[in-house]
Design a protein around this motif. Structure first.
Motif, PDB file in Angstrom:
ATOM      1  N   VAL A  38      34.570 -27.354 -27.383  1.00 20.55           N
ATOM      2  CA  VAL A  38      35.630 -28.292 -26.264  1.00 20.55           C
ATOM      3  C   VAL A  38      34.952 -29.249 -25.433  1.00 20.55           C
ATOM      4  O   VAL A  38      33.740 -28.733 -24.877  1.00 20.55           O
ATOM      5  CB  VAL A  38      35.769 -26.468 -25.049  1.00 20.55           C
ATOM      6  CG1 VAL A  38      36.410 -27.204 -23.994  1.00 20.55           C
ATOM      7  CG2 VAL A  38      36.966 -25.305 -26.365  1.00 20.55           C
ATOM      8  N   TYR A  39      35.471 -30.295 -24.990  1.00 21.95           N
ATOM      9  CA  TYR A  39      35.438 -31.069 -24.081  1.00 21.95           C
ATOM     10  C   TYR A  39      36.138 -31.134 -22.955  1.00 21.95           C
ATOM     11  O   TYR A  39      37.456 -30.844 -23.392  1.00 21.95           O
ATOM     12  CB  TYR A  39      35.154 -32.461 -24.848  1.00 21.95           C
ATOM     13  CG  TYR A  39      34.782 -32.412 -26.138  1.00 21.95           C
ATOM     14  CD1 TYR A  39      32.807 -33.317 -26.020  1.00 21.95           C
ATOM     15  CD2 TYR A  39      34.952 -32.119 -27.303  1.00 21.95           C
ATOM     16  CE1 TYR A  39      32.258 -33.256 -27.261  1.00 21.95           C
ATOM     17  CE2 TYR A  39      34.103 -32.069 -28.263  1.00 21.95           C
ATOM     18  CZ  TYR A  39      32.246 -33.071 -28.546  1.00 21.95           C
ATOM     19  OH  TYR A  39      31.848 -32.526 -29.819  1.00 21.95           O
ATOM     20  N   SER A  40      35.442 -31.472 -21.777  1.00 20.46           N
ATOM     21  CA  SER A  40      35.986 -31.474 -20.588  1.00 20.46           C
ATOM     22  C   SER A  40      35.916 -32.965 -19.800  1.00 20.46           C
ATOM     23  O   SER A  40      34.750 -33.674 -19.738  1.00 20.46           O
ATOM     24  CB  SER A  40      35.701 -30.097 -20.027  1.00 20.46           C
ATOM     25  OG  SER A  40      36.252 -29.499 -18.813  1.00 20.46           O
ATOM     26  N   PHE A 177      40.037 -31.044 -17.939  1.00 16.13           N
ATOM     27  CA  PHE A 177      41.479 -31.060 -18.860  1.00 16.13           C
ATOM     28  C   PHE A 177      40.704 -31.109 -20.560  1.00 16.13           C
ATOM     29  O   PHE A 177      39.462 -31.306 -20.262  1.00 16.13           O
ATOM     30  CB  PHE A 177      43.119 -32.394 -19.211  1.00 16.13           C
ATOM     31  CG  PHE A 177      43.506 -31.626 -20.416  1.00 16.13           C
ATOM     32  CD1 PHE A 177      44.295 -31.023 -20.438  1.00 16.13           C
ATOM     33  CD2 PHE A 177      43.116 -32.535 -21.743  1.00 16.13           C
ATOM     34  CE1 PHE A 177      45.299 -30.629 -21.542  1.00 16.13           C
ATOM     35  CE2 PHE A 177      43.568 -31.930 -22.941  1.00 16.13           C
ATOM     36  CZ  PHE A 177      44.702 -31.159 -23.300  1.00 16.13           C
ATOM     37  N   ASP A 178      40.706 -29.580 -20.861  1.00 15.02           N
ATOM     38  CA  ASP A 178      40.024 -29.503 -22.037  1.00 15.02           C
ATOM     39  C   ASP A 178      40.419 -30.283 -23.394  1.00 15.02           C
ATOM     40  O   ASP A 178      41.253 -29.275 -23.441  1.00 15.02           O
ATOM     41  CB  ASP A 178      39.599 -27.884 -22.053  1.00 15.02           C
ATOM     42  CG  ASP A 178      38.505 -27.671 -20.463  1.00 15.02           C
ATOM     43  OD1 ASP A 178      37.866 -28.207 -20.194  1.00 15.02           O
ATOM     44  OD2 ASP A 178      38.603 -26.665 -20.174  1.00 15.02           O
ATOM     45  N   ALA A 179      40.069 -30.497 -24.241  1.00 15.39           N
ATOM     46  CA  ALA A 179      40.297 -30.567 -25.508  1.00 15.39           C
ATOM     47  C   ALA A 179      38.910 -30.539 -26.487  1.00 15.39           C
ATOM     48  O   ALA A 179      37.761 -30.512 -26.460  1.00 15.39           O
ATOM     49  CB  ALA A 179      41.268 -31.936 -25.387  1.00 15.39           C
ATOM     50  N   GLU A 180      39.063 -30.479 -28.092  1.00 12.36           N
ATOM     51  CA  GLU A 180      38.562 -30.760 -28.970  1.00 12.36           C
ATOM     52  C   GLU A 180      37.638 -32.011 -28.810  1.00 12.36           C
ATOM     53  O   GLU A 180      36.897 -32.503 -29.902  1.00 12.36           O
ATOM     54  CB  GLU A 180      38.702 -30.504 -29.963  1.00 12.36           C
ATOM     55  CG  GLU A 180      40.194 -30.897 -30.923  1.00 12.36           C
ATOM     56  CD  GLU A 180      41.029 -30.957 -30.546  1.00 12.36           C
ATOM     57  OE1 GLU A 180      42.507 -31.348 -30.744  1.00 12.36           O
ATOM     58  OE2 GLU A 180      41.463 -30.001 -29.466  1.00 12.36           O
ATOM     59  N   ASN A 181      38.580 -33.327 -28.496  1.00  9.18           N
ATOM     60  CA  ASN A 181      38.251 -34.796 -28.362  1.00  9.18           C
ATOM     61  C   ASN A 181      37.870 -34.890 -27.127  1.00  9.18           C
ATOM     62  O   ASN A 181      38.491 -34.815 -26.708  1.00  9.18           O
ATOM     63  CB  ASN A 181      39.435 -35.472 -28.652  1.00  9.18           C
ATOM     64  CG  ASN A 181      38.941 -36.705 -29.811  1.00  9.18           C
ATOM     65  OD1 ASN A 181      37.697 -37.409 -28.693  1.00  9.18           O
ATOM     66  ND2 ASN A 181      39.519 -37.408 -30.497  1.00  9.18           N
ATOM     67  N   PRO A 182      36.294 -35.816 -26.655  1.00 11.20           N
ATOM     68  CA  PRO A 182      36.488 -36.348 -25.442  1.00 11.20           C
ATOM     69  C   PRO A 182      37.378 -36.928 -25.120  1.00 11.20           C
ATOM     70  O   PRO A 182      37.417 -37.010 -23.964  1.00 11.20           O
ATOM     71  CB  PRO A 182      35.191 -35.952 -25.905  1.00 11.20           C
ATOM     72  CG  PRO A 182      34.458 -36.634 -27.197  1.00 11.20           C
ATOM     73  CD  PRO A 182      35.245 -35.291 -27.602  1.00 11.20           C
ATOM     74  N   GLU A 183      37.255 -38.119 -26.342  1.00 10.95           N
ATOM     75  CA  GLU A 183      38.397 -39.343 -26.339  1.00 10.95           C
ATOM     76  C   GLU A 183      39.918 -38.838 -25.083  1.00 10.95           C
ATOM     77  O   GLU A 183      40.464 -39.579 -24.836  1.00 10.95           O
ATOM     78  CB  GLU A 183      38.593 -40.035 -26.481  1.00 10.95           C
ATOM     79  CG  GLU A 183      37.157 -41.235 -26.643  1.00 10.95           C
ATOM     80  CD  GLU A 183      36.941 -42.212 -28.239  1.00 10.95           C
ATOM     81  OE1 GLU A 183      38.403 -42.108 -28.444  1.00 10.95           O
ATOM     82  OE2 GLU A 183      36.629 -42.847 -28.351  1.00 10.95           O
ATOM     83  N   MET A 442      36.006 -39.356 -17.659  1.00  8.85           N
ATOM     84  CA  MET A 442      34.782 -39.990 -18.098  1.00  8.85           C
ATOM     85  C   MET A 442      35.587 -38.459 -19.927  1.00  8.85           C
ATOM     86  O   MET A 442      34.954 -37.335 -19.323  1.00  8.85           O
ATOM     87  CB  MET A 442      33.481 -40.057 -18.123  1.00  8.85           C
ATOM     88  CG  MET A 442      33.677 -41.312 -17.162  1.00  8.85           C
ATOM     89  SD  MET A 442      34.336 -42.764 -18.011  1.00  8.85           S
ATOM     90  CE  MET A 442      34.777 -44.005 -16.215  1.00  8.85           C
ATOM     91  N   PRO A 443      34.734 -39.387 -21.121  1.00  8.26           N
ATOM     92  CA  PRO A 443      34.699 -38.375 -22.049  1.00  8.26           C
ATOM     93  C   PRO A 443      33.017 -37.473 -21.581  1.00  8.26           C
ATOM     94  O   PRO A 443      32.019 -38.289 -21.377  1.00  8.26           O
ATOM     95  CB  PRO A 443      34.328 -39.052 -23.467  1.00  8.26           C
ATOM     96  CG  PRO A 443      35.100 -40.726 -22.685  1.00  8.26           C
ATOM     97  CD  PRO A 443      34.555 -40.966 -21.959  1.00  8.26           C
ATOM     98  N   GLY A 444      33.556 -36.526 -21.602  1.00 11.98           N
ATOM     99  CA  GLY A 444      33.264 -35.300 -21.090  1.00 11.98           C
ATOM    100  C   GLY A 444      31.748 -34.702 -22.434  1.00 11.98           C
ATOM    101  O   GLY A 444      31.894 -35.170 -23.601  1.00 11.98           O
ATOM    102  N   LEU A 445      30.934 -34.137 -22.404  1.00 10.79           N
ATOM    103  CA  LEU A 445      29.809 -33.107 -23.204  1.00 10.79           C
ATOM    104  C   LEU A 445      30.638 -32.593 -23.248  1.00 10.79           C
ATOM    105  O   LEU A 445      31.968 -31.250 -22.910  1.00 10.79           O
ATOM    106  CB  LEU A 445      28.236 -32.996 -22.517  1.00 10.79           C
ATOM    107  CG  LEU A 445      27.615 -33.638 -21.952  1.00 10.79           C
ATOM    108  CD1 LEU A 445      26.682 -33.620 -21.548  1.00 10.79           C
ATOM    109  CD2 LEU A 445      27.557 -35.322 -23.124  1.00 10.79           C
TER     110      LEU A 445
END
Length: 720
Positions: A38-40, A177-183, A442-445
Motif C-alpha cells: 500500500v502506497y500513501s 489516499f492509500d492505493a496499491e500504485n504510488p502514482e 507526491m508518489p509515496g513510499l
C-alpha cells in the motif's frame, strides 16, 4: 453463577481455545500473503478560516463552534459524490487513453469492444466537463457505472481509503489516499484537491456575483427612494415658503419672550406707581390739597397735555419695533415734562403749618410714570398677539416637515447600510478565494506491511470470539451440575453425588472386594459410602426406601443396585425390588427368580423368605399396570409389613414421577423416598410440579442424590 465455574468451562475447552485461533491465523496468513503493498500520498489545503494573514476583507470567525462547522462543511463537500465523480471520470479517462493504466483492467473493461471504449470515453469526458453524475436509471449510464465499480474507481471504493481531516486546531485540511500504485494515490489526492478548489471557487464567485447584483439593484432602489423623499420636502418648503423652521421658530420665540418681559415690567410699574400715589394722597389734608390745586391749575394742564403726547410717542416707539427716532422724541418730551413739573413746584404755596413740597413733587412724577406704563401695555399686547399668531402658523409645517425629515433619515440610513455592504461584497468578489493547495501530493513510499498485524488480529479476534461464545453458553446455562446448585434451586438437602463412570458394565463385586481399580472407580466407591452413611442417618430405623426421579434414565437403577450391594457388603440382609413396570432394567439385568406380583398375590409365602441370602433381587412382569392394580393398598401395606420382618432394608426402584400415580403409589408404601437427579439437567416447568410434590411429603422425602457428575465437577466437590 460463579466465576470459578466459567474458568472451569474454559479449561474444559482448552484445546479448542488453542486450536481455533491457530487455524484462524493460518487461514488469515494464506489470505493476506499475496496482498499488494500500500502506497500513501498526502496533500494539504489552507482554508483561511482561522489564518489572520488571509483575513483582509472579512472579520475572522472567533467562535470555536462556527470554526468547526466551517471545516466540517468543507470536508463533507470534498467527500461528496459530486467531487468524487469528477475524480472517477478522470481515472477512467486516463486508463482508457493511457498505455500505462493505474490499475490492471478488469474483466468487464477487457470485454469492451473498441467502439464501446470510444463511447465510454466520450460519455465520461462529457460528464466531466458538465460536472454531472451518472444516471442509474439510464441503462447505458448504469453499465458505465458498473464499469467504474469493476475498476474500483467509483465513489464508494474511493472512500474506503480516502482520509480527509483537519490538522488538529490549525487552518489546514489534510487529504490522504492509500492505493496499491504510488502514482494512483498521488493522482487521486491532487485531482480531488484541484476539482474541489475549482468547484468551491466558482461556487463562491457565483454567489458573490449574485450578491453584488442583488445589492446593486437594492442600492438603486434605496437611492431613488431617498431622492424622492428629499424632493418632496423641498417642494413642500417652496410651496409653503418655509426656509428654516427651526431658526424661524427660535427667532419668534425670542421676540415673544422679550415682549412678555416688557409687558410684565409695565404691569409692575402700573401697580407700583398707583400704590405709591395712594400712599401720598393719604398723607395730604383736604384743605391743603384745595389750596395747592387752586394755584397749579394752568401748569397741571400743560403737564397733562405733555403726558398725552408722551403716550402717543411711546405707542409709536413700540409699534415701530423700538425705532431710535421715536426714542429721541420720547426723551425730549420727558425733559419738557420735567421742567413743567419743576415749574409747578415753584408755584406751590404751602400752608405755613405744613411742609409737603417733596410729597407733591413725588406724586406728580409717579403720576407721569403711571401714565407712561399704562400707555405701553396696549402696543405690547398687540405685538404679542401678532407674534403668537405667526408662531402658531409654523406648527403644522413643523409636523409635516418633521415627518419628511424622519423618512429621509430612515431612507438615508438604509441607503448607507446597503452601500457599505455593497462595497464590502464588491471588494470580496474582486479578491481571490482563500482556499489553496499548499502541499502537492507526491508518489509515496510503501507503507509498513500490515500482513503480520492482520494475522495477529485474526488470531486474537477468533480467540476472543470463542471466549465470548463460551461465556454466552455459560451465562445462559441454567443446568444443574453440582450438589450446591441442586440444593439452592430445589431448597431440598442433597445427600451426596456419584461421579460418572465410563464403564459400560460395572462389576460391583470387584469394586467392593478389591482395592484395585481406576481413580474414577475408587471415587465412585467412596461417594457411595458417603451416600450410604447419609441414608442410614435419615432412615432412623425405617426399612423401606423408595428410589425415584423426576424423569426416566437419570440413574435410579445404578443407585439402587449400588446401595443394595453396599448394604450386603456390611452383612445386612437386603431386598432390592424392581417396581418400575414401565422400564424393568433390574429385571432384565438380573433375571430374578421371584416377582413382586407373585408375592403380592400370595404365590410366595413368608416361610420361603426365611432362607434368603444377604442380597435378594425381585423383578416384575411389566406391562400396563400399577402397584394398586395388582392388590389394593391395604393388602400391599400388609404384605410389606411382613417383608420388614425378614429383611434389614428394602430398596425399591420405581418409575419416574412423570408417570404420575404409578410412581406415587409406591411412595405410599415406602417409609422414606430418595430422589435421583442427573447432572446437566435443568428444572423445567414440567418438572416443577413433581419437585413441589416431593417437598410436600417431607420428611418422608429425605433428599437428592446427584448422579452422573462430570469428572471436573466431581473432583471439585470432593475437594470441598
Amino acid at each position: 453463577m460463579e466465576l470459578r465455574n466459567f474458568f472451569k468451562l474454559l479449561l474444559k475447552h482448552k484445546y479448542g481455545l488453542i486450536a481455533v485461533p491457530v487455524v484462524a491465523i493460518i487461514i488469515t496468513y494464506f489470505l493476506v500473503r499475496n496482498q499488494p503493498d500500500v502506497y500513501s500520498s498526502q496533500a494539504q489545503l489552507a482554508t483561511g478560516i482561522v489564518d489572520n494573514t488571509q483575513q483582509v476583507l472579512s472579520n475572522p470567525i472567533t467562535q470555536e463552534s462556527r470554526i468547526a462547522q466551517e471545516f466540517s462543511n468543507l470536508m463533507e463537500m470534498m467527500r461528496s459524490k459530486k467531487m468524487l465523480d469528477q475524480v472517477s471520470y478522470q481515472l477512467m479517462i486516463h486508463d482508457l487513453t493511457s498505455e500505462r493504466p493505474y490499475r490492471k483492467p478488469s474483466k468487464l473493461l477487457l470485454d469492451l469492444s473498441d467502439e464501446a471504449r470510444r463511447h465510454a470515453l466520450e460519455v465520461y469526458t462529457n460528464l466531466y466537463q458538465k460536472k454531472q453524475s451518472l444516471s442509474l436509471f439510464d441503462r447505458d449510464q448504469n453499465g458505465l457505472h458498473q464499469l467504474l465499480e469493476s475498476m474500483q474507481y467509483d465513489d464508494k471504493s474511493l472512500l474506503k481509503t480516502l482520509l480527509i481531516y483537519r490538522a488538529e486546531a490549525s487552518d489546514f485540511i489534510n487529504v490522504q489516499f492509500d492505493a496499491e500504485n504510488p502514482e494512483l494515490s498521488a493522482f487521486v489526492v491532487n485531482t480531488l484537491c484541484k476539482e474541489f478548489i475549482s468547484y468551491y471557487t466558482s461556487m463562491v464567485r457565483e454567489n458573490q456575483r449574485k450578491a453584488v447584483d442583488f445589492l446593486a439593484d437594492l442600492l438603486r432602489e434605496k437611492q431613488d427612494s431617498l431622492n424622492s423623499k428629499t424632493k418632496q420636502l423641498r417642494q413642500y418648503k417652496i410651496a409653503n415658503r418655509v426656509l428654516n423652521l427651526s431658526e424661524q421658530a427660535t427667532s419668534l420665540y425670542g421676540q415673544i419672550s422679550d415682549y412678555e418681559a416688557q409687558r410684565q415690567q409695565a404691569l409692575e410699574n402700573v401697580v407700583s406707581t398707583e400704590a405709591a400715589i395712594r400712599k401720598i394722597d393719604s398723607r395730604f389734608d383736604p384743605s391743603d390739597r384745595q389750596y395747592m390745586e387752586s394755584t397749579q391749575v394752568r401748569v397741571n394742564n400743560q403737564i397733562v397735555q405733555l403726558n398725552e403726547e408722551l403716550k402717543q410717542a411711546t405707542d409709536a416707539y413700540v409699534e415701530s419695533g423700538f425705532d431710535e427716532s421715536y426714542k429721541n422724541r420720547i426723551d425730549s418730551l420727558k425733559r419738557i415734562q420735567a421742567s413743567k413739573v419743576l415749574q409747578s413746584s415753584d408755584k406751590y404755596v404751602f400752608n405755613p403749618l405744613t411742609v409737603k413740597q417733596d410729597l407733591v413733587q413725588q406724586k406728580t412724577k409717579l403720576q407721569n410714570d403711571n401714565v407712561i406704563a399704562k400707555s405701553s401695555l396696549r402696543p405690547i399686547n398687540d405685538e404679542l398677539a401678532r407674534l403668537n399668531q405667526r408662531f402658531d402658523a409654523l406648527v403644522p409645517h413643523e409636523a409635516v416637515v418633521g415627518s419628511f425629515e424622519k423618512a429621509i433619515d430612515v431612507a438615508q440610513e438604509e441607503y448607507l447600510s446597503i452601500l457599505a455592504k455593497y462595497n464590502q461584497v464588491s471588494m470580496e468578489a474582486s479578491y481571490s478565494t482563500r482556499i489553496r493547495q499548499v502541499i502537492t501530493a507526491m508518489p509515496g513510499l510503501a507503507q509498513p506491511s500490515k500482513k503480520m498485524l492482520l494475522v495477529m488480529i485474526g488470531g486474537v479476534v477468533t480467540f476472543a470470539f470463542y471466549v465470548l461464545i463460551l461465556f454466552g453458553f455459560f451465562f445462559f446455562d441454567n443446568t444443574i451440575k453440582t450438589p450446591k446448585e441442586l440444593a439452592n434451586r430445589t431448597k431440598v438437602p442433597v445427600l451426596g453425588y456419584l461421579n460418572m463412570l465410563s464403564n459400560s458394565i460395572i462389576d460391583f463385586k470387584k469394586i467392593w472386594d478389591t482395592s484395585e481399580g481406576s481413580e474414577k472407580t475408587k471415587l465412585f466407591k467412596n461417594l457411595l459410602r458417603s451416600i450410604r452413611f447419609e441414608i442410614d442417618r435419615e432412615m432412623d430405623g425405617s426399612k423401606v426406601l423408595l428410589i425415584n426421579s423426576l424423569l426416566p434414565n437419570e440413574g435410579k437403577t445404578l443407585l439402587a443396585i449400588s446401595l443394595a450391594y453396599s448394604r450386603a457388603v456390611v452383612n445386612q440382609k437386603v431386598l432390592l425390588i424392581d417396581g418400575n413396570f414401565e422400564d424393568s432394567d433390574i429385571t432384565s439385568t438380573v433375571n430374578p427368580q421371584i416377582y413382586i406380583e407373585d408375592y403380592l398375590k400370595g404365590k410366595v409365602t413368608a416361610d420361603e423368605l426365611k432362607n434368603a441370602g444377604l442380597l435378594n433381587v425381585w423383578g416384575n412382569r411389566g406391562g400396563d399396570i400399577s402397584l394398586f392394580e395388582v392388590k389394593p393398598e391395604a393388602e400391599v401395606n400388609g404384605r410389606f409389613e411382613e417383608l420388614k420382618k425378614h429383611f434389614d432394608i428394602i430398596i425399591i426402584e420405581s418409575s419416574a414421577l412423570n408417570t404420575l400415580n404409578r410412581s406415587k403409589e409406591w411412595v405410599e408404601v415406602a417409609d422414606k423416598v430418595l430422589g435421583v437427579f442427573e447432572s446437566g439437567q435443568n428444572i423445567t416447568e414440567e418438572t416443577k410440579p413433581n419437585i413441589n410434590y416431593l417437598k410436600s411429603i417431607r420428611p418422608k422425602f429425605i433428599g437428592w442424590v446427584l448422579n452422573k457428575v462430570p469428572d471436573e465437577d466431581a473432583s471439585s466437590g470432593r475437594n470441598k
